[in-house]
Motif scaffolding. Structure first.
Motif, PDB file in Angstrom:
ATOM      1  N   GLY A   1       0.788  -1.218   0.000  1.00  0.00           N
ATOM      2  CA  GLY A   1       0.000   0.000   0.000  1.00  0.00           C
ATOM      3  C   GLY A   1       0.821   1.270   0.000  1.00  0.00           C
ATOM      4  N   LEU A   2       2.129   1.156   0.229  1.00  0.00           N
ATOM      5  CA  LEU A   2       2.964   2.353   0.198  1.00  0.00           C
ATOM      6  C   LEU A   2       2.985   2.920  -1.227  1.00  0.00           C
ATOM      7  N   VAL A   3       2.805   4.220  -1.355  1.00  0.00           N
ATOM      8  CA  VAL A   3       2.810   4.871  -2.666  1.00  0.00           C
ATOM      9  C   VAL A   3       4.106   5.627  -2.901  1.00  0.00           C
ATOM     10  N   ALA A   4       4.995   5.578  -1.919  1.00  0.00           N
ATOM     11  CA  ALA A   4       6.297   6.237  -2.020  1.00  0.00           C
ATOM     12  C   ALA A   4       7.271   5.433  -1.164  1.00  0.00           C
ATOM     13  N   PRO A   5       8.576   5.643  -1.347  1.00  0.00           N
ATOM     14  CA  PRO A   5       9.532   4.952  -0.479  1.00  0.00           C
ATOM     15  C   PRO A   5       9.230   5.244   0.984  1.00  0.00           C
ATOM     16  N   PHE A   6       9.375   4.235   1.821  1.00  0.00           N
ATOM     17  CA  PHE A   6       8.995   4.381   3.216  1.00  0.00           C
ATOM     18  C   PHE A   6       9.721   5.538   3.874  1.00  0.00           C
ATOM     19  N   HIS A   7      10.966   5.762   3.533  1.00  0.00           N
ATOM     20  CA  HIS A   7      11.756   6.746   4.254  1.00  0.00           C
ATOM     21  C   HIS A   7      11.265   8.182   4.048  1.00  0.00           C
ATOM     22  N   VAL A   8      10.399   8.416   3.067  1.00  0.00           N
ATOM     23  CA  VAL A   8       9.891   9.781   2.885  1.00  0.00           C
ATOM     24  C   VAL A   8       8.615  10.039   3.684  1.00  0.00           C
ATOM     25  N   TYR A   9       8.025   8.986   4.223  1.00  0.00           N
ATOM     26  CA  TYR A   9       6.800   9.157   4.999  1.00  0.00           C
ATOM     27  C   TYR A   9       7.070   9.846   6.330  1.00  0.00           C
ATOM     28  N   SER A  10       6.165  10.715   6.716  1.00  0.00           N
ATOM     29  CA  SER A  10       6.128  11.187   8.092  1.00  0.00           C
ATOM     30  C   SER A  10       5.389  10.140   8.918  1.00  0.00           C
ATOM     31  N   LEU A  11       5.911   9.849  10.091  1.00  0.00           N
ATOM     32  CA  LEU A  11       5.288   8.892  11.008  1.00  0.00           C
ATOM     33  C   LEU A  11       4.921   9.618  12.290  1.00  0.00           C
ATOM     34  N   GLY A  12       3.785   9.285  12.834  1.00  0.00           N
ATOM     35  CA  GLY A  12       3.357  10.003  14.023  1.00  0.00           C
ATOM     36  C   GLY A  12       2.647   9.124  15.018  1.00  0.00           C
ATOM     37  N   TRP A  13       2.507   9.654  16.212  1.00  0.00           N
ATOM     38  CA  TRP A  13       1.749   9.021  17.284  1.00  0.00           C
ATOM     39  C   TRP A  13       0.709  10.015  17.799  1.00  0.00           C
TER      40      TRP A  13
END
Length: 138
Positions: free
Chosen positions: A28-40
């Motif tokens: 389901g990733l539409v871009a390389p994982f490392h460009v995603y912002s991750l949050g809590w």
């Protein structure tokens, strides 16, 4: 939409520490994982969900003021995982903790996105996990 699975929630005494983890599915990733912002984010009983911390693709971290200096967000791109290290917890930290992933930041209506402070600006998190419960109690 990407699947996210949180773990690590438990009952902890005030002043204690714990570590939450969240694994992000590659499907389901539409871009390389490392460009995603991750949050809590977290939601206490009877309250609205509130953002806690974000780590951007470049590693920059941002926190809600009430957790600044006590919580640390990090990521392991090779394992597609984000962590939330919680220390000096108080009963106000009790709630269901959700992790999220997204690619945008902008102005969102109330109830949308992940906010770390009041106002229209939020991280546009497209995918959310089902949450893990943290209870701070003696």
């Amino acid at each position: 939409v990407v699947e996210l699975v949180e773990s690590g929630g438990e009952t902890v005494q005030p002043g204690g520490s714990l570590r939450l983890s969240c694994v992000v599915s590659e499907v389901g990733l539409v871009a390389p994982f490392h460009v995603y912002s991750l949050g809590w984010a977290r939601q206490a009983p009877g309250k609205e969900r509130e953002g806690v911390a974000v780590i951007k693709g470049d590693g920059l971290t941002v926190y809600r003021e009430s957790v600044q200096g006590r919580f640390t967000i990090s990521r392991d791109n090779a394992k597609r995982t984000t962590f939330l290290e919680m220390s000096k917890v108080t009963p106000d930290d009790t709630g269901v903790y959700y992790c999220a992933a997204g690619l945008t930041y902008g102005m969102y209506p109330a109830g949308r996105g992940l906010r770390l402070e009041p106002g229209p600006w939020a991280y546009g998190m497209d995918s959310w996990g089902n949450g893990t419960l943290v209870t701070v109690s003696s």
